[in-house]
Design an enzyme around this catalytic site. Structure first.
Site, PDB file in Angstrom:
ATOM      1  N   ARG A 143       0.844  -1.198   0.000  1.00 56.30           N
ATOM      2  CA  ARG A 143       0.000   0.000   0.000  1.00 56.30           C
ATOM      3  C   ARG A 143       0.876   1.243   0.000  1.00 56.30           C
ATOM      4  NH1 ARG A 143      -2.459   0.377   6.227  1.00 56.30           N
ATOM      5  NH2 ARG A 143      -0.452   0.246   7.279  1.00 56.30           N
TER       6      ARG A 143
ATOM      7  N   CYS B  44       3.570   8.556  -5.311  1.00 58.03           N
ATOM      8  CA  CYS B  44       4.348   9.739  -4.985  1.00 58.03           C
ATOM      9  C   CYS B  44       3.391  10.921  -4.852  1.00 58.03           C
ATOM     10  CB  CYS B  44       5.376   9.983  -6.097  1.00 58.03           C
ATOM     11  SG  CYS B  44       6.260  11.546  -5.921  1.00 58.03           S
TER      12      CYS B  44
ATOM     13  N   ASN C   2      -5.199   7.345   4.258  1.00 64.87           N
ATOM     14  CA  ASN C   2      -4.932   6.571   5.480  1.00 64.87           C
ATOM     15  C   ASN C   2      -3.481   6.727   5.882  1.00 64.87           C
ATOM     16  OD1 ASN C   2      -5.908   4.238   7.364  1.00 64.87           O
ATOM     17  ND2 ASN C   2      -3.909   3.561   6.590  1.00 64.87           N
ATOM     18  N   GLU C   3      -3.241   7.204   7.074  1.00 66.15           N
ATOM     19  CA  GLU C   3      -1.890   7.246   7.649  1.00 66.15           C
ATOM     20  C   GLU C   3      -0.860   7.826   6.685  1.00 66.15           C
ATOM     21  OE1 GLU C   3      -1.151   3.240   8.928  1.00 66.15           O
ATOM     22  OE2 GLU C   3      -2.324   3.445  10.743  1.00 66.15           O
TER      23      GLU C   3
ATOM     24  N   GLU D 219      -7.622   4.244  15.433  1.00 64.79           N
ATOM     25  CA  GLU D 219      -7.251   2.829  15.496  1.00 64.79           C
ATOM     26  C   GLU D 219      -6.597   2.588  16.855  1.00 64.79           C
ATOM     27  OE1 GLU D 219      -4.872   1.592  12.175  1.00 64.79           O
ATOM     28  OE2 GLU D 219      -6.164   2.556  10.694  1.00 64.79           O
TER      29      GLU D 219
ATOM     30  N   TRP E  44       3.361  -6.106  13.151  1.00 67.22           N
ATOM     31  CA  TRP E  44       4.354  -5.373  12.371  1.00 67.22           C
ATOM     32  C   TRP E  44       5.577  -4.899  13.166  1.00 67.22           C
ATOM     33  CZ3 TRP E  44       4.365  -0.842  14.912  1.00 67.22           C
ATOM     34  CH2 TRP E  44       3.156  -0.401  15.474  1.00 67.22           C
TER      35      TRP E  44
ATOM     36  N   GLU F 240      -1.977  -8.487   7.329  1.00 69.85           N
ATOM     37  CA  GLU F 240      -2.253  -8.258   8.753  1.00 69.85           C
ATOM     38  C   GLU F 240      -2.976  -9.419   9.420  1.00 69.85           C
ATOM     39  OE1 GLU F 240      -4.094  -4.402   8.911  1.00 69.85           O
ATOM     40  OE2 GLU F 240      -2.164  -3.370   8.675  1.00 69.85           O
ATOM     41  N   GLN F 241      -2.800 -10.615   8.880  1.00 70.67           N
ATOM     42  CA  GLN F 241      -3.524 -11.750   9.462  1.00 70.67           C
ATOM     43  C   GLN F 241      -3.061 -12.071  10.880  1.00 70.67           C
ATOM     44  OE1 GLN F 241      -2.209 -15.767   7.885  1.00 70.67           O
ATOM     45  NE2 GLN F 241      -1.715 -14.435   6.193  1.00 70.67           N
ATOM     46  N   MET F 242      -1.880 -11.600  11.282  1.00 68.42           N
ATOM     47  CA  MET F 242      -1.432 -11.822  12.657  1.00 68.42           C
ATOM     48  C   MET F 242      -1.747 -10.610  13.539  1.00 68.42           C
ATOM     49  SD  MET F 242      -0.006 -14.847  12.394  1.00 68.42           S
ATOM     50  CE  MET F 242       1.197 -15.158  13.707  1.00 68.42           C
ATOM     51  N   HIS F 243      -2.528  -9.678  13.051  1.00 67.06           N
ATOM     52  CA  HIS F 243      -2.918  -8.486  13.812  1.00 67.06           C
ATOM     53  C   HIS F 243      -4.244  -8.796  14.496  1.00 67.06           C
ATOM     54  CE1 HIS F 243      -4.148  -4.456  14.782  1.00 67.06           C
ATOM     55  NE2 HIS F 243      -3.105  -3.910  14.209  1.00 67.06           N
TER      56      HIS F 243
HETATM   57 ZN   LIG Z   1       0.757   2.091   9.078  1.00 65.30          ZN
END
Ligand SMILES: [Zn+2]
Ligand SMILES: [Zn+2]
Ligand SMILES: [Zn+2]
Lengths: 633, 633, 633
Positions: free
Chosen positions: B105, B109, B143-144, B315, B323, B363-366
């Site tokens: 993601r 630029c 996002n972020e 969040e 991560w 992010e499956q381990m999140h």
């Molecule tokens: Zn992030």
């Protein structure tokens, strides 16, 4: 079978006049086999299509005349410089996109069709010329696949081949998108030709993407090797082997090995201690001149499995090497110890690398059995000593071990792609478990992940198997021995997905992992039975019988039937304790060995090896450092 | 205002049939708001120009029917794969010149005009469709911003835009040459088109060049966000916000925030402890499962300033993440503690990331509030507990704090460009100062660098402000409270030049810095009043009253009127002492808190949070680890 | 000769109106020489072919009128931006293939013919204009060759030039293949045009390849410098020099120096301690504000050899610098100490860098003798003090030292190419040996590797000389003093080959090295005479007399005639002991100095320098930290 010694020899490095004396001295030292040819493409085919076999004919003649058996290597690890002019795009690219150029070795991408055809051509030419030559008793394909991190290539050729592989695997982009979960972060592809390699992404790529790239890359090695094997088989009945490397996990050796007759590997105990072992400074200092006491044995057992029982050491370190961060010399006696240890684990042949130290090029600081001035290096006498002992010894036949450990290359890729903790590594964990059993004096067999039957083993170790194969799940169902399973076992479905029902979903065990934690160095959880878990712990939920808990009473080890599930990475003390208990329960005898002592049982003997720097007592006798002893069982 | 709970939800990840039950369970847990849409461009516009709103209409329908308020995100952080075919040059290049490719993601630029137009197009399409939808109570842009180091891009698009920006800023190459001091090393430019980006130079680039590139890069983020805001405003009256990240300093959040109605941020206490906090191993071990006791609060206060009083947590970490280098689980109670702490600092809404843990992709381990099998994860009960407590609680209204800290993103860029000591970091210093005040039980307000009025604060902390803005200098002139200023304050003129008269040149203070020193770890200078300075020290010259000296009697802290100048980086003990003394002088009460305990005052209550792993006593009651308590003020 | 002080000055950085006052203040401080011009190409030639000498004429006028002697630098280290438009391919590429771009300095590849022509053109233009100007008393070529790792370039220009160089060197590809041992790994070349640079190979390149690339790269620096010297000589009779850097070993300074009249170097004691010295934290803390006590002296002695007796310090650190990881300020007195130390080692001139601290660009945090506001920085008073002391002092003439150390840049390249142990470094070893002698109060002369006569030295130190030149071997044959030789001495034949007979093959010594070991940190071998060897040890075989052994009785030091061979890297205690014994045997007096005290003898005086942070007693007087003392010999 009578075991034999061998040596790696490069006739092309020396004047022809020296060959006969070299051969005679090999024989005099008790060496009966000699590997040649594997880097000599430039001399075999000095220009494209013009072959020069004369020198090789003569070398084989001299060696054969001396009574030496020859292992002939295909030279595809070192394509000559002219190959680059024919195939400028044959180079691998590294993960940063840089070409990995000419000037050393292994400068090719496994996926490059043009280079693969050239490799087929030289293999065919060698096979035609020497395939029926009785002096050539075995063939080696290429050299050390994967060495220097050469399995993963990020080249255009690899990209194209990966797309084809994915198309075969998934049949449609939609199927791939579903399998990978590409709906996440809008990563879906409309066609296979849109898919790139999983490097240089902004943040981590989809683990499914990275894992499939690893499966693909391994398959490319298998295909490259099979191409050579298929050609050789048409021209020779001699066994074919490859010389694997130490701690090389980037491709599935079981899959490569399935096409070969024998496994072999290149054992550099001191180099590996220095450059590919996680251990604290004390351990590295203690074993500086001996190598880690379990690293060689683990590889011996692993490659015995890869070779389906038949295996060699193709390159045995005979003195200091040149390529590790530090390169001390072996303790006197270690060359003998390493050689005997290989035989005790079932090696048919142990070949030393190399005969005479080269005075030029990359490995000129790599010891041989001779110094560059042809005088004897320290390793030669130890080799000759083993030759004498072998002659006096009855046959050393392997026996089935009481304990098995299941090893899976895919698990290594899964955890490399998704470590979750910065120091979580599959091989590291396997070595810890293996060491735990070895410290109890146990002999171990290694099983491939698709092993269908565990029934002959009473204790089975299964750490970190990301995905249990159907056959393994069947074997565990109603298993009558004791299997120690976990952590992270069966945690992955296809394409790195998290399965539902949740892991580990073992047969007959009511257990769900509700939370996992990676732990930084220094953070541990005590185990109620003694020792700690470190690196990793899981939160266990279910009705399975709780065997051990953490300090707060939360379960860490549970049991159902013959299966024990470990929700963490046990430390050395805990591993010894758990394996000892499993063995006791299953009627397997264990020992309490002094540090550095290791045992290995063959069909007829028990061997003892003292890896430590101090003398130890074994069964009443004193074993000096580097000491080897044996007795009849 | 009544505080509320929210959650981040990805209906596109789950079967439609599951949506109603999910919505009902959210409501049952006390959650009233749900953020959706921010990564779903691929589903909204599966082919260029072909929109599919059906699934989103239905998702909004299901959620809205359940009574949930929706925050809708523009999906511009995840352009679909087809976007690359339209704009192959839209990717950022990293500082080594490598394209940052598709497959995760934020692969764009900020300076690429083509991509900016595409982002405008999808924003317009979403705004037209949902801008007047009453169920959508707020909008999130992208996002972020900046996550994964995505503000600085070294692409051709960035180069072209930088030249334009410089041309606007300086009007002529000569003016730029003069401002940057390009006479040094013959670096002068004849035209703006000769100017490159400040990467890959032989040795360090001109700090003016690097600093302007940072100012430019920040401005590109501001412009990209403003483009979206301008479009949204034409179609909706709902408030617009962005979800900022933790310790993200590459762009000026005050400038982005000026275009938005509300600030929000993504709070991952345990991940941030592991991957973006300078602290020794003891501290990291102590707070492993809680997060640093001041990191969240600092961001809460900072983003409250960025949001001009209005801010959310968008969040909130609800369990282990995937991560950080290590990913342990929160101590039981910490999800509740973090949530209450945010409310105590004035958050209007705290939303958890995410509803259900994904079984696929990055992010499956999140962790989520639910496990992948839809059973409750540990965080869910704590969220529900807070919901119940909120309902029982009177309104939690923020109050003006007695102490202010001035925060300036430009100072972070200045010291990143010119650290002078390898471990000098602006954020690190600010966190030390903030911690010093917090350890005294103080509540703190953060002020932007252009704050025109300090008059309501009695104690103001101003560490390391590279350039004091004219308004700040005016505010300090005759300041009636106590301002602690320094080190490196006002040390830079425009374009990173050293000003003459020499720094700090503060109103009413006769003081020149004649020498500065960066100090390696372990080198400290004792302060005569107690504690030490570390990392940095200055040599002070002038008539200002000397408050404290080093061991040799050289001045380290001086005073004139309401201003104290600190010629060094005080350690923790010194900071506590200095801030306590300033507070005492100004009639502000301070506390001596046990380690890990923190306080926060709202308009009506005093809250206490125990971040430590052991119970502590606060005002007579025992607070367990992760304990939260409050009393009326 | 009367010693003098100088300063580096950049008139182009300041308004012309300020020049006269600057010049007057220099003179008032006792400074008599001023270096100018070396970065001002952009002002000298603002457009290609259009020269502007007016400002430089006027600057020389003002400075000359004040009585200052001028050193004029060619500005080729900083080509202006327009040069890139004329020669887009003039940039060096780094070892990863990235262009090293415009925006700082030294952005050129030594092998680029186009840039070399431009450098000739500006040199010619300057030489024509100022070559006969009596105010210009010396010329400097370029600036700090090699600084910022700029000797090795991997550009196409370097590739082409390397091929030409190899063709000259070897005459035929076959000869090169034989010399390099390219039969190993099929690396043979059919033509010189097939040869690439030794970067980005899959594993390490052939050491012969890497070593020849280093020899070539050094030769390119020599040729570039000679081009400037040849031009200057046609127009001026003034001496020509270059300002070398500290610990810069990528090119052969003896070869560059052979074309010059004087050597000079840039001495930054505190910066070098922080960024280019292997030392433990205690040592770095102890000497944080003084610099290592031997680093400057070693360079003084080395560059005295490079200058064949004539040498200067061209840039003397006068306060904190900006470019090291940490930048503390010198202890008061150190600027004086460093300056006197240089004079005691024979420097003709010590020039400070720089006159006034710049308020802009890369070095704005680099101290000068003046602050940016023109007030005096701390260094100015110390410079003026030295000027006064110099005036009162009789001439400081160098004397031949009793001890010599042989230094060889080729040895540095050999061990960089083939360290065999990760921390084996030639310079590091030389500094240890040099320090061992200095701790005994000795003065040392450094000799080039081709020194034909050692006869005037009674003790000669020869650590790690990879290849002993024929002249050195002749000088050792029957050497009447005591030479300490080894380890790794004479271990290489041409092209990095291992010689047969085996090393060290010293005249009159029966000795063969049969095995070498690199040892990781913490692993040592005790020497029977005291102390240990570390990093490296060899196994010695032969009839030479055994002087010392390891704990097992294996020889580590042997002797034949005047030669002692050391089969290891002695630690500090052993080095002191061995050098002391050699001196005692040869009738050279040694001292037992307190830590941090160093001595240096001139023809007429003995100087003492206290580098330590505490006072020490020397010959009955107390020397404070940074203290300097002298007495007549
Ligand atoms: Zn992030
Ligand atoms: Zn290898
Ligand atoms: Zn430099």
């Amino acid at each position: 079978m009578k075991r034999s010694l061998g040596v790696c020899y490069y006739p092309e490095h020396w004047p022809e006049a020296q060959w006969p004396e070299d051969a005679a001295r090999m024989v005099a030292a008790g060496i009966s086999r000699v590997r040649i040819g594997e880097f000599a493409w430039g001399l075999m085919e000095p220009e494209p299509g013009r072959f020069d076999w004369g020198w090789l004919d003569r070398a084989i003649g001299v060696l054969g005349d001396a009574g030496l058996e020859i292992i002939l290597g295909t030279p595809t690890a070192t394509p000559p410089r002219w190959m680059l002019d024919r195939h400028p795009d044959m180079l691998a690219l590294d993960s940063q996109g840089r070409p990995r150029g000419f000037g050393s070795r292994r400068h090719y991408c496994f996926s490059h069709a043009g280079y693969r055809a050239e490799a087929a051509r030289i293999t065919e030419a060698m096979a035609r010329r020497y395939g029926r030559d009785a002096r050539v008793i075995a063939w080696q394909t290429d050299n050390e696949y994967g060495c220097h991190d050469t399995v993963l290539s990020y080249s255009p050729a690899a990209t194209a081949a990966f797309r084809d592989w994915l198309a075969q695997e998934y049949q449609s982009p939609d199927a791939l998108n579903r399998a990978w979960g590409n709906v996440f972060w809008s990563m879906a592809y409309d066609s296979f030709d849109q898919i790139g390699l999983p490097n240089l992404t902004v943040t981590e790529p989809n683990p499914a993407h990275a894992f499939d790239f690893r499966r693909f890359s391994s398959a490319q090695v298998v295909a490259f090797n099979r191409m050579q094997v298929d050609i050789l088989r048409r021209h020779t009945d001699a066994p074919i082997l490859h010389n694997y490397m130490g701690r090389e996990l980037a491709y599935d050796h079981f899959a490569v090995g399935a096409d070969l007759d024998i496994a072999s590997w290149d054992s550099y105990p001191i180099g590996f201690l220095s450059d590919r072992l996680e251990a604290d400074a004390d351990h590295k200092r203690r074993y500086l001149r001996q190598g880690d006491p379990d690293m060689q044995a683990l590889h011996h057992d692993l490659y015995r499995a890869v070779g389906r029982g038949r295996w060699w050491v193709m390159e045995q370190q005979p003195g200091p090497v040149n390529w590790a961060p530090w390169n001390p010399a072996p303790l006197p006696g270690m060359v003998r110890l390493w050689t005997w240890e290989a035989f005790a684990h079932g090696a048919e042949t142990v070949a030393f690398f190399r005969w005479r130290q080269a005075p030029f090029a990359q490995e000129q600081m790599h010891a041989g059995l001779l110094l560059p001035d042809s005088s004897a290096a320290p390793g030669l006498a130890e080799a000759a000593q083993v030759a004498g002992e072998l002659a006096a010894m009855p046959d050393v036949a392997p026996a089935r071990a009481p304990v098995a450990l299941v090893f899976d290359y895919e698990a290594a890729w899964a955890w490399a792609v998704q470590p979750q903790g910065a120091d979580f590594d599959y091989f590291r964990m396997v070595l810890c478990w293996y060491r735990g059993a070895r410290e109890l004096g146990l002999s171990i067999d290694i099983l491939p992940p698709h092993a269908a039957d565990l029934g002959d083993y009473r204790v089975v170790l299964m750490p970190g198997l990301a995905r249990l194969r159907p056959s393994a799940l069947r074997a565990l169902d109603g298993f009558g021995g004791r299997a120690l399973i976990g952590p992270r076992s069966n945690a992955k479905a296809d394409a790195m997905a998290t399965p539902v029902p949740l892991p580990p979903n073992l047969p007959g065990m009511d257990l769900r992992i509700t939370q996992v934690e990676s732990l930084p160095p220094g953070m541990t959880e005590p185990l109620s039975g003694g020792g700690h878990v470190l690196h990793w712990r899981e939160h266990l939920q279910g009705d399975a019988e709780v065997l051990e808990t953490d300090a707060a009473g939360a379960p860490l080890i549970v049991r159902a039937g013959g299966l024990d599930y470990l929700g963490g990475w046990p430390d050395a003390a805990a591993l010894r304790r758990l394996i000892r208990a499993a063995c006791a329960q299953q009627g397997i005898e264990t020992e309490s060995l002094p540090e550095g002592l290791r045992l290995r049982d063959t069909a007829t003997h028990r061997f003892a090896f003292n890896y430590g720097p101090d003398p130890v007592v074994w069964e009443g006798r004193s074993l000096p450092p580097a000491g080897v002893a044996w007795r009849a069982r």
